[in-house]
Design a protein around this motif. Structure first.
Motif, PDB file in Angstrom:
ATOM      1  N   LYS A  73     101.925   6.235 -59.045  1.00 37.56           N
ATOM      2  CA  LYS A  73     100.699   5.439 -59.124  1.00 37.56           C
ATOM      3  C   LYS A  73     100.653   4.359 -58.037  1.00 37.56           C
ATOM      4  CE  LYS A  73      99.421   7.539 -62.871  1.00 37.56           C
ATOM      5  NZ  LYS A  73      98.930   8.860 -62.612  1.00 37.56           N
ATOM      6  N   PRO A  79      98.119   1.042 -54.352  1.00 35.65           N
ATOM      7  CA  PRO A  79      97.799   2.142 -55.263  1.00 35.65           C
ATOM      8  C   PRO A  79      97.736   3.482 -54.542  1.00 35.65           C
ATOM      9  CG  PRO A  79      95.980   0.551 -55.133  1.00 35.65           C
ATOM     10  CD  PRO A  79      97.056   0.085 -54.218  1.00 35.65           C
ATOM     11  N   THR A  81      95.923   6.887 -54.123  1.00 36.11           N
ATOM     12  CA  THR A  81      94.605   7.447 -54.378  1.00 36.11           C
ATOM     13  C   THR A  81      94.593   8.913 -54.004  1.00 36.11           C
ATOM     14  OG1 THR A  81      93.840   6.778 -52.184  1.00 36.11           O
ATOM     15  CG2 THR A  81      93.408   5.258 -54.001  1.00 36.11           C
ATOM     16  N   ASN A  82      93.823   9.681 -54.702  1.00 38.66           N
ATOM     17  CA  ASN A  82      93.723  11.122 -54.440  1.00 38.66           C
ATOM     18  C   ASN A  82      92.731  11.421 -53.355  1.00 38.66           C
ATOM     19  OD1 ASN A  82      95.609  11.488 -56.419  1.00 38.66           O
ATOM     20  ND2 ASN A  82      94.098  11.892 -58.002  1.00 38.66           N
TER      21      ASN A  82
END
Length: 82
Positions: A73, A79, A81-82
């Protein structure tokens, strides 16, 4: 932790380890075995690798780590991110 052999003991902790901070560990070198044998098996959600020889040695290390670690995560306090 300098080589794969010195960290393979962490594989035994795969199911319980969720946070791993290796930041500023100058001894952590780039080794493809780390991806295939350790990172890909870990369920770590937070990983710190910034300021290591590992992240400076591997081109696109962030992308490779994110692809290898499905549960991740946060990588280096950012963070995922996809």
């Amino acid at each position: 932790m300098k080589t794969y052999d010195s960290i393979k003991g962490l594989i035994k902790l795969v199911n319980s380890l969720t946070y791993l901070d290796l930041a500023a560990n100058e001894g952590l070198e780039f080794n493809p075995l780390i991806y295939t044998e350790l990172l890909a098996k870990m369920k770590v959600s937070v990983l710190g690798l910034n300021n290591t020889l590992f992240c400076r040695s591997a081109s696109n290390y962030r992308k490779e780590v994110i692809l290898a670690m499905k549960e991740l995560k946060f990588l280096d306090e950012r963070p995922v991110t996809n």
